[in-house]
Motif scaffolding. Structure first.
Motif, PDB file in Angstrom:
ATOM      1  N   ALA A 110       2.631  12.345  10.370  1.00 36.49           N
ATOM      2  CA  ALA A 110       3.617  11.163  10.544  1.00 36.49           C
ATOM      3  C   ALA A 110       4.527  11.958  11.750  1.00 36.49           C
ATOM      4  N   PRO A 111       4.245  11.851  12.825  1.00 37.96           N
ATOM      5  CA  PRO A 111       5.011  12.237  14.082  1.00 37.96           C
ATOM      6  C   PRO A 111       6.210  11.091  14.443  1.00 37.96           C
ATOM      7  N   LEU A 115       4.939   5.154  11.317  1.00 36.89           N
ATOM      8  CA  LEU A 115       5.264   4.578  10.142  1.00 36.89           C
ATOM      9  C   LEU A 115       4.581   5.280   8.874  1.00 36.89           C
ATOM     10  N   VAL A 116       5.251   5.713   7.670  1.00 38.36           N
ATOM     11  CA  VAL A 116       4.440   6.076   6.841  1.00 38.36           C
ATOM     12  C   VAL A 116       4.920   5.238   5.472  1.00 38.36           C
ATOM     13  N   VAL A 117       3.837   4.665   4.923  1.00 39.03           N
ATOM     14  CA  VAL A 117       4.016   3.697   3.919  1.00 39.03           C
ATOM     15  C   VAL A 117       3.613   4.638   2.538  1.00 39.03           C
ATOM     16  N   SER A 118       4.449   4.466   1.556  1.00 42.77           N
ATOM     17  CA  SER A 118       4.418   5.455   0.516  1.00 42.77           C
ATOM     18  C   SER A 118       4.636   4.658  -0.930  1.00 42.77           C
ATOM     19  N   ILE A 127       6.783  12.672  -1.909  1.00 47.15           N
ATOM     20  CA  ILE A 127       8.083  12.121  -1.293  1.00 47.15           C
ATOM     21  C   ILE A 127       8.679  13.081  -0.497  1.00 47.15           C
ATOM     22  N   ASP A 128       8.814  14.395  -0.619  1.00 49.20           N
ATOM     23  CA  ASP A 128       9.421  15.232   0.015  1.00 49.20           C
ATOM     24  C   ASP A 128       8.890  15.463   1.489  1.00 49.20           C
ATOM     25  N   GLY A 129       7.213  15.197   1.416  1.00 51.92           N
ATOM     26  CA  GLY A 129       6.719  15.212   2.763  1.00 51.92           C
ATOM     27  C   GLY A 129       7.331  14.037   3.631  1.00 51.92           C
ATOM     28  N   CYS A 130       7.465  12.878   2.945  1.00 53.77           N
ATOM     29  CA  CYS A 130       8.210  11.712   3.622  1.00 53.77           C
ATOM     30  C   CYS A 130       9.526  11.906   3.977  1.00 53.77           C
ATOM     31  N   ARG A 131      10.195  12.691   3.505  1.00 50.55           N
ATOM     32  CA  ARG A 131      11.623  12.932   3.795  1.00 50.55           C
ATOM     33  C   ARG A 131      11.521  13.844   4.991  1.00 50.55           C
ATOM     34  N   LEU A 132      10.666  14.766   5.176  1.00 57.19           N
ATOM     35  CA  LEU A 132      10.703  15.778   6.179  1.00 57.19           C
ATOM     36  C   LEU A 132       9.934  15.176   7.306  1.00 57.19           C
ATOM     37  N   ALA A 133       8.978  14.240   7.096  1.00 56.75           N
ATOM     38  CA  ALA A 133       8.403  13.652   8.176  1.00 56.75           C
ATOM     39  C   ALA A 133       9.298  12.949   9.334  1.00 56.75           C
ATOM     40  N   ARG A 134       8.886  13.138  10.686  1.00 63.78           N
ATOM     41  CA  ARG A 134       9.682  12.707  11.665  1.00 63.78           C
ATOM     42  C   ARG A 134       9.732  10.785  11.991  1.00 63.78           C
ATOM     43  N   GLY A 135       8.614  10.409  10.934  1.00 70.49           N
ATOM     44  CA  GLY A 135       8.233   9.068  11.140  1.00 70.49           C
ATOM     45  C   GLY A 135       9.073   8.257  10.256  1.00 70.49           C
ATOM     46  N   THR A 136       9.034   7.062  10.067  1.00 68.33           N
ATOM     47  CA  THR A 136       9.984   6.223   9.377  1.00 68.33           C
ATOM     48  C   THR A 136       9.218   6.072   8.020  1.00 68.33           C
ATOM     49  N   THR A 137       9.907   6.126   6.953  1.00 69.61           N
ATOM     50  CA  THR A 137       9.295   5.676   5.655  1.00 69.61           C
ATOM     51  C   THR A 137       9.491   4.584   4.993  1.00 69.61           C
ATOM     52  N   LEU A 152       2.290  -2.369   6.744  1.00 70.23           N
ATOM     53  CA  LEU A 152       1.766  -1.971   7.941  1.00 70.23           C
ATOM     54  C   LEU A 152       1.808  -2.954   9.040  1.00 70.23           C
ATOM     55  N   ALA A 153       1.584  -4.247   8.599  1.00 72.51           N
ATOM     56  CA  ALA A 153       1.935  -5.346   9.674  1.00 72.51           C
ATOM     57  C   ALA A 153       3.006  -5.574  10.467  1.00 72.51           C
ATOM     58  N   THR A 154       3.954  -4.825  10.137  1.00 70.00           N
ATOM     59  CA  THR A 154       5.333  -4.666  10.589  1.00 70.00           C
ATOM     60  C   THR A 154       5.430  -3.595  11.498  1.00 70.00           C
ATOM     61  N   HIS A 155       4.588  -3.051  11.874  1.00 71.85           N
ATOM     62  CA  HIS A 155       4.723  -1.724  12.748  1.00 71.85           C
ATOM     63  C   HIS A 155       3.684  -1.729  13.876  1.00 71.85           C
ATOM     64  N   ASP A 156       4.024  -1.500  15.040  1.00 76.87           N
ATOM     65  CA  ASP A 156       3.120  -1.373  16.188  1.00 76.87           C
ATOM     66  C   ASP A 156       3.091   0.284  16.737  1.00 76.87           C
ATOM     67  N   GLY A 157       2.081   0.964  16.169  1.00 83.01           N
ATOM     68  CA  GLY A 157       2.135   2.271  16.707  1.00 83.01           C
ATOM     69  C   GLY A 157       1.436   3.196  15.527  1.00 83.01           C
ATOM     70  N   PRO A 158       1.291   4.405  15.499  1.00 82.06           N
ATOM     71  CA  PRO A 158       0.659   5.266  14.642  1.00 82.06           C
ATOM     72  C   PRO A 158       1.279   4.966  13.257  1.00 82.06           C
ATOM     73  N   ALA A 159       0.245   4.936  12.244  1.00 85.47           N
ATOM     74  CA  ALA A 159       0.850   4.717  10.775  1.00 85.47           C
ATOM     75  C   ALA A 159      -0.056   5.428   9.720  1.00 85.47           C
ATOM     76  N   VAL A 160       0.490   5.644   8.631  1.00 88.72           N
ATOM     77  CA  VAL A 160      -0.438   6.268   7.604  1.00 88.72           C
ATOM     78  C   VAL A 160       0.154   5.992   6.266  1.00 88.72           C
ATOM     79  N   ALA A 161      -0.702   5.588   5.278  1.00 88.02           N
ATOM     80  CA  ALA A 161      -0.383   5.249   4.091  1.00 88.02           C
ATOM     81  C   ALA A 161      -0.607   6.412   3.045  1.00 88.02           C
ATOM     82  N   VAL A 162       0.380   6.736   1.957  1.00 88.17           N
ATOM     83  CA  VAL A 162       0.258   7.985   1.294  1.00 88.17           C
ATOM     84  C   VAL A 162       0.327   7.532  -0.055  1.00 88.17           C
ATOM     85  N   SER A 163      -0.624   8.023  -1.008  1.00 84.97           N
ATOM     86  CA  SER A 163      -0.481   7.748  -2.316  1.00 84.97           C
ATOM     87  C   SER A 163      -1.252   8.628  -3.127  1.00 84.97           C
ATOM     88  N   ASP A 164      -0.914   8.721  -4.233  1.00 84.30           N
ATOM     89  CA  ASP A 164      -1.475   9.809  -5.219  1.00 84.30           C
ATOM     90  C   ASP A 164      -2.839   9.043  -5.801  1.00 84.30           C
TER      91      ASP A 164
END
Length: 375
Positions: A110-111, A115-118, A127-137, A152-164
């Motif tokens: 998540a550079p 966008l990180v979708v959590s 959660i801590d990974g999202c807080r430390l990432a340089r991307g927006t969560t 994801l539809a609101t973002h134009d660029g690199p994105a990742v979804a994160v889930s247990d």
């Protein structure tokens, strides 16, 4: 006074009934264990402990350095190959803990500008990974693929979804196939934490991504812990080789942390060998969880139907949950106790973990104790 604010926070915790204490257990505890994450009953298995001892005798007590210096042994490389092959991924990278693996996966993928979708129910390490990432969560509703799709539809660029894959509080499973489809529609990656799926879900315990048909896909990354079903210590990231290569060069919890101790790597490898030989252990863990749930609900308790090996029983309040767990211990049963802020919904509960080696008599005894000690 230095650290004077600690006293104020301590008073607030005590007033809310949220004080945590360490409780040392003996080597041979008399308690029936439904609190640990030893889902397959392998932590004390002779083959697993011998795997740890043999690795320590061969490689020493510690890894002696970071993975990029002296901390990568042939044992680490073998474990990575075997983990990747067992779970169906191209490559794997072993870390000193599952927590470190999650921090690595999220922050390195998540550079800046991403966008990180959590999921709202994610584990603290994600959660801590999202807080430390340089991307927006952006945090979205629990287990809602459409909420992920909308974010994801609101973002134009690199994105990742994160889930247990299996959420640690209630033991419910994420809708992985639907999440992967939402990500693919928007060219996003999917990172899933399979800490509670490995060894329990999928063919022979190969994990939730394998069960969902996602293992080996070029847009899916999974993290696992070696300290639950495999009865050892450590964690790993599984995914495409190019992703693993990127983590070696960009993940700070890999680059700057001492490598996993050889004994833990040896134990995990022995447990993996045993699981391949005895795949029925995974199904047995699920069956024990289902039986616990059925017996608990039949006795009038409010328990969440388990999707893996975690069974959650609701408690009326934090103080009641603590007292309930203590009364269970007095009666010879060890259970987990989850309270705010560890639970995202603010509801306190007992957390039970099914083990493949529990007998029917032990299950009945556990349910009887929980019922007799209820607040």
């Amino acid at each position: 006074m230095a650290f004077g604010w600690i006293d104020e926070q301590d008073r607030a915790r005590r007033e809310a009934g949220l004080v945590r204490v360490l409780r040392s257990r003996p080597a041979d505890s008399p308690l029936l264990d439904l609190a640990s994450n030893d889902y397959l009953g392998l932590a004390r298995h002779p083959e697993v402990t011998e795997g740890a001892a043999r690795a320590a005798r061969t490689w020493g007590g510690g890894a002696t350095g970071s993975r990029l210096v002296t901390g990568t042994t042939e044992l680490h490389a073998e474990l990575e190959r075997e983990l990747a092959g067992f779970c169906g991924f191209e490559a794997a990278l072993v870390f000193s803990s599952g927590y470190a693996a999650n921090l690595a996966a999220v922050t390195a993928l998540a550079p800046h500008g991403s966008l990180v979708v959590s999921d709202a129910g994610n584990h603290a390490s994600l959660i801590d990974g999202c807080r430390l990432a340089r991307g927006t969560t952006q945090v979205v509703a629990h287990a809602e693929p459409d909420a992920v799709r909308k974010a994801l539809a609101t973002h134009d660029g690199p994105a990742v979804a994160v889930s247990d894959t299996v959420f640690s509080v209630d033991g419910d499973a994420a809708p992985l196939a639907a999440l992967a489809e939402a990500c693919r529609e928007h060219g996003a990656g999917l990172v899933v934490d399979d800490a509670h799926g490995l060894g329990v879900l999928g063919e022979g315990g190969r994990g939730a991504p394998y069960a969902a048909g996602l293992a080996g896909r070029d847009d899916v990354v999974a993290t696992v812990t070696l300290s639950k079903s495999l009865g050892a210590q450590g964690g790993a990231v599984l995914g495409p080789a190019r992703v693993i290569g990127h983590l070696v060069n960009a993940a700070r919890t890999f680059i700057f942390d001492t490598g996993l101790a050889p004994a833990a790597a040896g134990a995990a490898r022995a447990a993996l060998t045993l699981l391949r030989r005895e795949p029925e252990r995974a199904a047995r863990a699920r069956a024990v969880a289902a039986e616990l749930h059925a017996r608990l609900t039949a006795s009038g308790l409010e328990a969440v139907r388990p999707d893996a090996a975690v069974v959650s029983v609701r408690a009326p309040a934090p103080e009641a949950a603590v007292r309930w767990a203590a009364d269970c211990r007095t009666a010879g049963l060890s259970v987990g106790c989850f309270r705010p802020p560890s639970v995202p919904d603010g509801v306190s509960r007992l957390r039970l973990t099914a083990r493949a080696d529990l007998s029917g008599e032990q299950i009945a005894h556990a349910v009887r104790v929980i019922g007799e000690t209820r607040p």
